[in-house]
Design a protein around this motif. Structure first.
Motif, short mmCIF file in Angstrom:
data_model
loop_
_atom_site.label_atom_id
_atom_site.label_comp_id
_atom_site.label_asym_id
_atom_site.label_seq_id
_atom_site.Cartn_x
_atom_site.Cartn_y
_atom_site.Cartn_z
N ASP A 298 0.70 5.63 0.03
CA ASP A 298 -0.10 6.82 0.22
C ASP A 298 0.82 7.98 -0.13
O ASP A 298 1.88 8.14 0.48
CB ASP A 298 -0.56 6.88 1.68
N LEU B 3 -3.98 6.94 -3.01
CA LEU B 3 -3.88 5.71 -2.23
C LEU B 3 -3.82 4.57 -3.23
O LEU B 3 -4.70 4.44 -4.08
CB LEU B 3 -5.10 5.55 -1.31
N GLU C 171 -10.78 4.92 6.26
CA GLU C 171 -9.90 5.71 7.12
C GLU C 171 -9.14 6.76 6.31
O GLU C 171 -8.97 7.90 6.75
CB GLU C 171 -8.92 4.79 7.85
N TRP C 172 -8.67 6.38 5.12
CA TRP C 172 -7.91 7.30 4.28
C TRP C 172 -8.80 8.45 3.82
O TRP C 172 -8.39 9.61 3.86
CB TRP C 172 -7.32 6.55 3.09
N ARG D 28 -11.86 -1.06 5.02
CA ARG D 28 -11.60 -0.27 6.23
C ARG D 28 -10.50 0.77 5.99
O ARG D 28 -10.63 1.93 6.38
CB ARG D 28 -11.19 -1.18 7.39
N GLU D 29 -9.41 0.36 5.35
CA GLU D 29 -8.29 1.27 5.09
C GLU D 29 -8.73 2.43 4.19
O GLU D 29 -8.33 3.58 4.41
CB GLU D 29 -7.12 0.52 4.46
N GLU E 9 -2.65 -7.03 -4.51
CA GLU E 9 -3.45 -7.49 -3.37
C GLU E 9 -4.06 -8.86 -3.68
O GLU E 9 -4.56 -9.08 -4.78
CB GLU E 9 -4.58 -6.51 -3.07
N PHE F 28 -3.02 0.35 -3.82
CA PHE F 28 -2.80 -1.02 -3.37
C PHE F 28 -2.39 -1.81 -4.60
O PHE F 28 -3.11 -1.81 -5.60
CB PHE F 28 -4.09 -1.64 -2.81
N ALA G 232 -10.43 -5.72 4.63
CA ALA G 232 -9.37 -4.87 5.19
C ALA G 232 -9.17 -3.62 4.33
O ALA G 232 -9.00 -2.51 4.86
CB ALA G 232 -8.07 -5.65 5.33
N ILE G 233 -9.19 -3.79 3.02
CA ILE G 233 -9.03 -2.65 2.12
C ILE G 233 -10.20 -1.68 2.31
O ILE G 233 -10.01 -0.46 2.31
CB ILE G 233 -8.92 -3.11 0.65
N ARG H 183 0.87 -1.17 0.00
CA ARG H 183 0.00 0.00 0.00
C ARG H 183 0.89 1.21 0.00
O ARG H 183 1.87 1.26 0.73
CB ARG H 183 -0.87 -0.01 1.24
N ARG I 88 -9.02 -9.90 2.61
CA ARG I 88 -8.25 -8.72 2.21
C ARG I 88 -9.19 -7.63 1.70
O ARG I 88 -8.96 -6.45 1.93
CB ARG I 88 -7.20 -9.09 1.15
#
Length: 154
Positions: A14, A27, A48-49, A44-45, A32, A29, A41-42, A12, A38
Motif C-alpha cells: 500500500d 494497492l 477496507e482499503w 475484503r482487503e 497471489e 497484490f 480475502a482480497i 501486498r 484468497r
C-alpha cells in the motif's frame, strides 16, 4: 509511505504516490494464489482499503464487485488445465481527483464454458459496473483493466 505485508507466496503493498501535483494511492497484490479462499480475502482487503481512502461506499461496492468478478474468473478459468493453481497480480490505483484504475493479471490459459447457458455473465457485469472495462488475452495470460472516473469520496 510503503508498507508490505507478506505471507507465503503472496504479498501486498500500500503506497502513496505523488505525480505532477496529483495525490494517488496504490494497492498492489503480487503473486497471489489463484484460489477461492484468497479471492475472498482480497475482496475484503480491497473494500477496507477503498473505505480508508474515502471512496463513496456505493461506488466502492461497484469496484469491489467488479474486481472480485475478474479475480474469480481467473481462479476458475485461467489455470483450469494446469497442475498447479497459478498466481494473480492485482493493482488498484486511486487518484485524489476521483479516478480508480484496476488491473487483474493472470498467466494462464482461459477455458470457456460456451455450452452452459447459465455461464458467461462475469465480463458483462464488469462492463456494467465500471466506466471502462477491457479484457485482453494472449499466450502470456489475461489482463482485465477497469476504470472508474469521477468517483465520489465521503
Amino acid at each position: 509511505m510503503m508498507a508490505t505485508l507478506s505471507g507465503g507466496d503472496d504479498s501486498r503493498s500500500d503506497s502513496s504516490i505523488s505525480t505532477a501535483g496529483t495525490r494517488m494511492k496504490e494497492l498492489v497484490f503480487t503473486g497471489e494464489p489463484a484460489d477461492a479462499d484468497r479471492a475472498s480475502a482480497i475482496r475484503r482487503e480491497l473494500g477496507e482499503w477503498l473505505d480508508s481512502v474515502g471512496v463513496d461506499p456505493d461506488r466502492a461496492y461497484d469496484v469491489v464487485l467488479a474486481t472480485y468478478e475478474a479475480i474469480a474468473n481467473s481462479v476458475e478459468h485461467a489455470y483450469r488445465d494446469h497442475a498447479d493453481r497459478g498466481t494473480l497480480d492485482i493493482r488498484v490505483l486511486w487518484a485524489a481527483e476521483g479516478r480508480i484504475d484496476v488491473k487483474v493479471v493472470d498467466r494462464g490459459d482461459w477455458a470457456s464454458h460456451n455450452s452452459d447457458p447459465n455461464r458467461g455473465r462475469g465480463v458483462p457485469l464488469m462492463r456494467a459496473l465500471a466506466d471502462s472495462a477491457a479484457v485482453t488475452s494472449d499466450q502470456n495470460g489475461t489482463t482485465v483493466h477497469m476504470i472508474w472516473d469521477a468517483v465520489g469520496t465521503t
